[in-house]
Design an enzyme around this catalytic site. Structure first.
Site, mmCIF file in Angstrom:
data_model
loop_
_atom_site.group_PDB
_atom_site.id
_atom_site.type_symbol
_atom_site.label_atom_id
_atom_site.label_comp_id
_atom_site.label_asym_id
_atom_site.label_seq_id
_atom_site.Cartn_x
_atom_site.Cartn_y
_atom_site.Cartn_z
ATOM 1 N N HIS A 81 0.856 -1.204 0.000
ATOM 2 C CA HIS A 81 0.000 0.000 0.000
ATOM 3 C C HIS A 81 0.887 1.247 0.000
ATOM 4 O O HIS A 81 1.461 1.618 1.028
ATOM 5 C CB HIS A 81 -0.928 -0.014 1.220
ATOM 6 C CG HIS A 81 -1.927 1.107 1.230
ATOM 7 N ND1 HIS A 81 -3.278 0.903 1.423
ATOM 8 C CD2 HIS A 81 -1.790 2.438 1.067
ATOM 9 C CE1 HIS A 81 -3.915 2.054 1.385
ATOM 10 N NE2 HIS A 81 -3.028 3.010 1.182
ATOM 11 N N HIS A 83 1.388 5.357 -2.145
ATOM 12 C CA HIS A 83 0.825 6.386 -3.040
ATOM 13 C C HIS A 83 2.001 7.069 -3.725
ATOM 14 O O HIS A 83 2.342 8.207 -3.409
ATOM 15 C CB HIS A 83 0.003 7.409 -2.243
ATOM 16 C CG HIS A 83 -1.234 6.855 -1.624
ATOM 17 N ND1 HIS A 83 -2.465 6.925 -2.231
ATOM 18 C CD2 HIS A 83 -1.430 6.195 -0.450
ATOM 19 C CE1 HIS A 83 -3.379 6.344 -1.465
ATOM 20 N NE2 HIS A 83 -2.775 5.885 -0.373
ATOM 21 N N LYS A 86 1.697 10.671 -5.176
ATOM 22 C CA LYS A 86 1.654 11.843 -4.281
ATOM 23 C C LYS A 86 3.011 12.117 -3.622
ATOM 24 O O LYS A 86 3.201 13.171 -3.020
ATOM 25 C CB LYS A 86 0.657 11.601 -3.144
ATOM 26 C CG LYS A 86 -0.787 11.425 -3.533
ATOM 27 C CD LYS A 86 -1.610 11.311 -2.232
ATOM 28 C CE LYS A 86 -3.087 11.168 -2.460
ATOM 29 N NZ LYS A 86 -3.525 9.833 -2.840
ATOM 30 N N HIS A 231 -9.776 1.761 0.518
ATOM 31 C CA HIS A 231 -9.455 2.557 1.711
ATOM 32 C C HIS A 231 -10.736 2.572 2.557
ATOM 33 O O HIS A 231 -11.796 2.970 2.055
ATOM 34 C CB HIS A 231 -9.096 3.995 1.337
ATOM 35 C CG HIS A 231 -7.701 4.173 0.839
ATOM 36 N ND1 HIS A 231 -7.255 3.639 -0.335
ATOM 37 C CD2 HIS A 231 -6.635 4.835 1.392
ATOM 38 C CE1 HIS A 231 -5.976 3.960 -0.499
ATOM 39 N NE2 HIS A 231 -5.580 4.694 0.533
ATOM 40 N N GLU A 234 -11.028 5.267 7.653
ATOM 41 C CA GLU A 234 -9.810 5.923 8.145
ATOM 42 C C GLU A 234 -10.200 7.101 9.029
ATOM 43 O O GLU A 234 -10.009 8.261 8.700
ATOM 44 C CB GLU A 234 -8.931 6.374 6.970
ATOM 45 C CG GLU A 234 -7.536 6.793 7.401
ATOM 46 C CD GLU A 234 -6.644 7.196 6.238
ATOM 47 O OE1 GLU A 234 -7.064 7.041 5.073
ATOM 48 O OE2 GLU A 234 -5.518 7.647 6.497
ATOM 49 N N ASP A 331 2.197 3.311 3.008
ATOM 50 C CA ASP A 331 1.219 4.358 2.731
ATOM 51 C C ASP A 331 1.937 5.577 2.147
ATOM 52 O O ASP A 331 2.839 5.429 1.357
ATOM 53 C CB ASP A 331 0.404 4.711 3.977
ATOM 54 C CG ASP A 331 -1.001 5.208 3.637
ATOM 55 O OD1 ASP A 331 -1.354 5.248 2.449
ATOM 56 O OD2 ASP A 331 -1.754 5.553 4.562
ATOM 57 N N ASN A 332 1.590 6.763 2.602
ATOM 58 C CA ASN A 332 2.115 7.977 1.978
ATOM 59 C C ASN A 332 3.573 8.228 2.377
ATOM 60 O O ASN A 332 4.041 7.714 3.389
ATOM 61 C CB ASN A 332 1.251 9.172 2.377
ATOM 62 C CG ASN A 332 -0.176 8.995 1.921
ATOM 63 O OD1 ASN A 332 -0.888 8.139 2.423
ATOM 64 N ND2 ASN A 332 -0.586 9.771 0.948
HETATM 65 ZN ZN LIG Z 1 -3.580 4.945 1.273
#
Ligand SMILES: [Zn+2]
Length: 451
Positions: A81, A83, A86, A231, A234, A331-332
């Site tokens: 997972h 991104h 971004k 997603h 959250e 994640d990010n």
């Molecule tokens: Zn995410």
């Protein structure tokens, strides 16, 4: 060239006295020799592959060898997972109050101002360089896919997927809110995902039409034989039960492809009765759960002049107890949703252990950044250490988990097909030429936030 380098490049050598977690080996042959479940073995590497695994000192090794003196070996990390589209925008588009809402508005402005193919490509590639140097072999990335944005990000993704195919296996998931799939554009997006061999995904929010949206998403996925990746929940809203709804609809549709649900944070603030009911349904629907502890610790329970109390992670121990696959992922990375990160599987594992108490006992938790995500991504030849697989390995000096998780392990050796790669991380200055920091733009973001 050093003697060790010559051995690595010889094509046939042994890695002697290594510690490998039992859960990453063929369990029938070994028993751990530490309380942490580590097995002391010797590995034979022949022509890029693992050709034998034996208990240390059980054979006389005549070939060249390197004595790792109990150092831990992991297979390459698998980051399910991320991104990547971004990533690395936090300097030009900082999240000035650190909240989820500001992250979303800040991202929107960044997309409008900067997202051209060369910008997205440069940042995504920078992330891949980091991941590769840290020892990652496969990554799944979500791609923001509203409207014409989808054309841009999927095109860039495809270029990188091809160019990096010998180094990192890349999978893509579209990211939109689920209401989008009730529009014509949403159906076109599902077609695009199928065309690119991707995974259908989106953000599930509680709303009066959630069931209708989910039915449509499952129908679109079934028609195109796609897997799903959501997603979910959250937030810390007691009433947010999207995970529960997804599991119900999956069972109703008798959906047989893989379903992944990420975050699932609200579960941690719900009653035991709701938790038990949801976990039972998740198991029945064969859903894999992904926790993103670094990002969620950053965003959840944040308010100005208030000390955060809640950790933001989901019920990982309770899921695991029921045999539900649990994965931890990045994640990010250096964006408005998480201002830090480097796509390092070891950092993900280290932080997960500390945040979610995975050390009492360590059990097979290291599978959650290697073998388990590989399995759920349909990749049976990575994320584990078995005879016949490519020698894609990470060699640490640390001999025990306490040593492994106490230092950044910057001196790790990463082997790909039995040979060491350059583990120097890319210089942040590489981004300066390609991703301009726009001072006027930053000013406008700040004005927007102070409204
Ligand atoms: Zn995410």
């Amino acid at each position: 060239m050093s003697i060790i380098s010559e051995i690595f490049l010889s094509g046939h050598y042994w890695l002697k006295n290594v510690h490998i977690p039992l859960c990453l080996l063929d369990k029938s042959h070994f028993t751990p020799d530490t309380r942490e479940g580590l097995c002391r073995v010797d590995l034979e590497i022949v022509q890029e592959k693992i050709s034998s695994i034996v208990l240390s000192d059980s054979t006389v090794i005549e070939n060249t060898f390197i004595d790792l003196k109990g150092g831990i070996i992991f297979p390459g990390f698998v980051d399910i997972h991320t991104h990547l589209d971004k990533s690395h925008i936090c300097e030009r588009s900082p999240n000035l109050d650190g909240t989820f809402d500001t992250a979303i508005t800040t991202l929107r402005k960044d997309v409008q101002a900067f997202w051209q193919p060369e910008d997205v490509y440069a940042r995504m590639e920078f992330s891949l360089k980091c991941s590769y140097a840290h020892g990652t072999t496969a990554i799944r990335t979500h791609l923001d896919s509203f409207g014409r944005q989808a054309d841009l990000v999927f095109e860039v993704f495809k270029r990188l997927q091809t160019q990096w195919q010998d180094k990192i296996i890349l999978q893509a998931v579209c990211l939109v809110s689920l209401d989008y799939f009730l529009t014509d554009e949403g159906v076109i997006l599902a077609d695009k995902v199928a065309e690119y061999g991707g995974i259908l995904g989106g953000v599930a929010y509680m709303n009066p039409y959630l069931e209708k949206q989910l039915n449509q998403v499952f129908t679109l996925a079934k028609e195109r034989n796609l897997s799903l990746d959501f997603h979910v929940d959250e937030n810390n809203d007691f009433n947010s039960v999207c995970l529960h709804k997804i599991a119900e609809i999956a069972i109703k549709h008798e959906f047989s492809n893989q379903i992944i649900c990420s975050h699932c944070c609200s579960l941690a603030v719900q009653s035991q009765e709701i938790i038990n009911r949801t976990i039972k349904l998740v198991k029945q629907a064969k859903i894999g759960v992904v926790s993103l502890p670094m990002c969620n610790l950053y965003l959840q329970d944040r308010a100005s002049n208030k000390t955060p109390y809640w950790r933001g992670i989901t019920k990982v121990h309770e899921f695991k107890k029921q045999g539900i696959p649990i994965i931890f992922a990045s994640d990010n990375c250096r964006d408005p949703f998480f201002g830090f990160g480097d796509h390092d599987g070891l950092e993900v594992f280290k932080e997960s252990v500390r945040i979610a108490h995975l050390d009492t006992p360590y059990s097979d938790w290291c599978s959650s950044v290697t073998k388990t995500p590989a399995t759920l991504m349909g990749l049976s030849s990575i994320g584990r250490i078995s005879i016949g697989l490519n020698a894609d390995l990470i060699l640490f000096k640390a001999r025990y988990f306490s040593e492994l998780l106490s230092r950044p392990q910057s001196d790790r050796i990463v082997l790909r097909r039995g040979k060491p790669i350059n583990t120097n991380l890319p210089d942040y200055a590489e981004l300066d030429n390609l991703v301009l920091v726009n001072k006027d733009y930053n000013k406008s973001v700040q004005v927007g936030i102070s409204r």
